[in-house]
Design a protein around this motif. Sequence first.
Motif, PDB file in Angstrom:
ATOM      1  N   VAL A  35       0.638  -1.281  -0.122  1.00  0.00           N
ATOM      2  CA  VAL A  35      -0.285   0.242  -0.113  1.00  0.00           C
ATOM      3  C   VAL A  35       0.810   0.912  -0.089  1.00  0.00           C
ATOM      4  O   VAL A  35       0.523   2.326  -0.505  1.00  0.00           O
ATOM      5  CB  VAL A  35      -0.695   0.105   1.271  1.00  0.00           C
ATOM      6  N   ALA A  36       2.310   1.328   0.685  1.00  0.00           N
ATOM      7  CA  ALA A  36       2.772   2.668   0.871  1.00  0.00           C
ATOM      8  C   ALA A  36       3.289   2.765  -0.888  1.00  0.00           C
ATOM      9  O   ALA A  36       3.334   3.497  -0.525  1.00  0.00           O
ATOM     10  CB  ALA A  36       4.014   2.374   2.143  1.00  0.00           C
ATOM     11  N   LEU A  44      -0.006  10.418  -4.123  1.00  0.00           N
ATOM     12  CA  LEU A  44      -0.486  10.787  -2.513  1.00  0.00           C
ATOM     13  C   LEU A  44       0.117  11.228  -1.657  1.00  0.00           C
ATOM     14  O   LEU A  44       0.223  11.230  -0.740  1.00  0.00           O
ATOM     15  CB  LEU A  44      -1.739  10.087  -1.975  1.00  0.00           C
ATOM     16  N   ALA A  45       1.519   9.951  -1.573  1.00  0.00           N
ATOM     17  CA  ALA A  45       2.757  10.562  -1.220  1.00  0.00           C
ATOM     18  C   ALA A  45       4.388  10.710  -2.434  1.00  0.00           C
ATOM     19  O   ALA A  45       4.190  10.247  -2.861  1.00  0.00           O
ATOM     20  CB  ALA A  45       3.192   9.083  -0.338  1.00  0.00           C
ATOM     21  N   GLY A  46       5.216  11.389  -1.483  1.00  0.00           N
ATOM     22  CA  GLY A  46       6.575  12.208  -1.655  1.00  0.00           C
ATOM     23  C   GLY A  46       7.033  10.333  -2.065  1.00  0.00           C
ATOM     24  O   GLY A  46       8.581  11.125  -2.987  1.00  0.00           O
ATOM     25  N   SER A  47       7.194  10.112  -1.947  1.00  0.00           N
ATOM     26  CA  SER A  47       8.327   9.077  -1.203  1.00  0.00           C
ATOM     27  C   SER A  47       7.684   7.498  -0.582  1.00  0.00           C
ATOM     28  O   SER A  47       6.236   7.390  -0.139  1.00  0.00           O
ATOM     29  CB  SER A  47       9.334   8.669  -0.753  1.00  0.00           C
ATOM     30  N   ASN A  48       8.098   6.349  -0.569  1.00  0.00           N
ATOM     31  CA  ASN A  48       7.431   5.109   0.283  1.00  0.00           C
ATOM     32  C   ASN A  48       7.755   5.967   1.029  1.00  0.00           C
ATOM     33  O   ASN A  48       6.807   5.238   2.309  1.00  0.00           O
ATOM     34  CB  ASN A  48       8.165   3.793  -0.082  1.00  0.00           C
ATOM     35  N   GLU A  50       7.552   8.378   3.103  1.00  0.00           N
ATOM     36  CA  GLU A  50       6.226   9.531   3.818  1.00  0.00           C
ATOM     37  C   GLU A  50       4.979   8.653   3.679  1.00  0.00           C
ATOM     38  O   GLU A  50       4.080   9.065   4.418  1.00  0.00           O
ATOM     39  CB  GLU A  50       6.486  10.395   2.598  1.00  0.00           C
ATOM     40  N   ALA A  51       5.032   7.535   2.631  1.00  0.00           N
ATOM     41  CA  ALA A  51       3.886   7.016   3.188  1.00  0.00           C
ATOM     42  C   ALA A  51       3.287   6.013   3.875  1.00  0.00           C
ATOM     43  O   ALA A  51       2.310   5.859   4.645  1.00  0.00           O
ATOM     44  CB  ALA A  51       3.888   6.104   1.260  1.00  0.00           C
ATOM     45  N   MET A  52       4.738   5.343   4.189  1.00  0.00           N
ATOM     46  CA  MET A  52       4.509   4.746   5.665  1.00  0.00           C
ATOM     47  C   MET A  52       3.985   5.904   6.896  1.00  0.00           C
ATOM     48  O   MET A  52       3.536   5.305   8.081  1.00  0.00           O
ATOM     49  CB  MET A  52       6.358   3.636   5.688  1.00  0.00           C
ATOM     50  N   ARG A  53       4.871   6.627   6.795  1.00  0.00           N
ATOM     51  CA  ARG A  53       4.496   7.926   7.684  1.00  0.00           C
ATOM     52  C   ARG A  53       3.372   8.158   7.911  1.00  0.00           C
ATOM     53  O   ARG A  53       2.125   8.418   8.789  1.00  0.00           O
ATOM     54  CB  ARG A  53       5.026   9.217   7.705  1.00  0.00           C
ATOM     55  N   PHE A  54       2.217   8.050   6.596  1.00  0.00           N
ATOM     56  CA  PHE A  54       1.099   8.590   6.597  1.00  0.00           C
ATOM     57  C   PHE A  54       0.182   7.637   6.979  1.00  0.00           C
ATOM     58  O   PHE A  54      -0.725   7.431   7.505  1.00  0.00           O
ATOM     59  CB  PHE A  54       0.511   8.861   5.342  1.00  0.00           C
ATOM     60  N   ILE A  55       0.114   6.207   6.883  1.00  0.00           N
ATOM     61  CA  ILE A  55      -0.226   5.092   6.904  1.00  0.00           C
ATOM     62  C   ILE A  55       0.341   5.181   8.774  1.00  0.00           C
ATOM     63  O   ILE A  55      -0.847   4.554   9.311  1.00  0.00           O
ATOM     64  CB  ILE A  55       0.640   4.269   6.915  1.00  0.00           C
ATOM     65  N   ALA A  57       0.517   6.597  10.678  1.00  0.00           N
ATOM     66  CA  ALA A  57      -0.416   8.671  11.252  1.00  0.00           C
ATOM     67  C   ALA A  57      -1.401   7.858  11.837  1.00  0.00           C
ATOM     68  O   ALA A  57      -2.855   8.201  12.034  1.00  0.00           O
ATOM     69  CB  ALA A  57      -0.121   9.197  11.400  1.00  0.00           C
ATOM     70  N   GLY A  58      -2.231   6.955  10.920  1.00  0.00           N
ATOM     71  CA  GLY A  58      -3.885   6.741  10.545  1.00  0.00           C
ATOM     72  C   GLY A  58      -4.582   7.673   9.139  1.00  0.00           C
ATOM     73  O   GLY A  58      -5.391   7.792   9.288  1.00  0.00           O
ATOM     74  N   ALA A  59      -3.993   8.267   8.519  1.00  0.00           N
ATOM     75  CA  ALA A  59      -4.399   9.223   7.253  1.00  0.00           C
ATOM     76  C   ALA A  59      -4.469   8.354   6.890  1.00  0.00           C
ATOM     77  O   ALA A  59      -4.553   9.044   5.280  1.00  0.00           O
ATOM     78  CB  ALA A  59      -2.798  10.209   7.475  1.00  0.00           C
ATOM     79  N   VAL A  60      -4.180   6.868   5.620  1.00  0.00           N
ATOM     80  CA  VAL A  60      -4.954   6.239   4.879  1.00  0.00           C
ATOM     81  C   VAL A  60      -5.524   5.758   5.094  1.00  0.00           C
ATOM     82  O   VAL A  60      -6.229   4.545   5.992  1.00  0.00           O
ATOM     83  CB  VAL A  60      -3.480   6.084   4.212  1.00  0.00           C
ATOM     84  N   THR A  61      -6.947   5.973   3.633  1.00  0.00           N
ATOM     85  CA  THR A  61      -8.235   4.668   3.879  1.00  0.00           C
ATOM     86  C   THR A  61      -7.875   4.222   2.201  1.00  0.00           C
ATOM     87  O   THR A  61      -7.907   4.926   2.196  1.00  0.00           O
ATOM     88  CB  THR A  61      -8.838   5.244   4.216  1.00  0.00           C
ATOM     89  N   VAL A  62      -8.880   2.724   2.559  1.00  0.00           N
ATOM     90  CA  VAL A  62      -9.164   2.632   1.339  1.00  0.00           C
ATOM     91  C   VAL A  62     -10.283   1.838   1.513  1.00  0.00           C
ATOM     92  O   VAL A  62     -11.088   1.153   2.057  1.00  0.00           O
ATOM     93  CB  VAL A  62      -8.102   0.850   1.277  1.00  0.00           C
ATOM     94  N   ASP A  63     -11.159   2.970   0.931  1.00  0.00           N
ATOM     95  CA  ASP A  63     -13.004   2.542   0.480  1.00  0.00           C
ATOM     96  C   ASP A  63     -13.394   2.424   1.747  1.00  0.00           C
ATOM     97  O   ASP A  63     -14.168   2.254   2.915  1.00  0.00           O
ATOM     98  CB  ASP A  63     -13.377   1.146  -0.070  1.00  0.00           C
TER      99      ASP A  63
END
Length: 93
Positions: A35-36, A44-48, A50-55, A57-63
């Motif tokens: 997902v990252a 939606l993220a500048g790098s993997n 950064e994506a992991m930090r978003f995940i 932090a609970g800022a990522v949802t799927v459906d």
Amino acid sequence: VTDVLFGKAKIGELDEDDISEMSKEIPLVNASDSVAKTLAEAGLAGSNSEAMRFIEAGAVTVDGDKVAADYVFNSGYSLLKRGKNSFAIINHK
């Protein structure tokens, strides 16, 4: 279509024409092995990392459901969302 973006309907309820219309405004990407990586490839993220930090932090949802780093995409289309207003359509075959 707006109901899907704001959680009142699921993307699976849309037909191919609706998905095509949405993809004119929202990135449509194929699911990656994580997902990252998918989040980064969708822009939606500048790098993997950064994506992991978003995940984390609970800022990522799927459906509409928050996801963890080990999330596996279901087949078909999913709506990936970071924060309140950043979206991507994910195609997982």
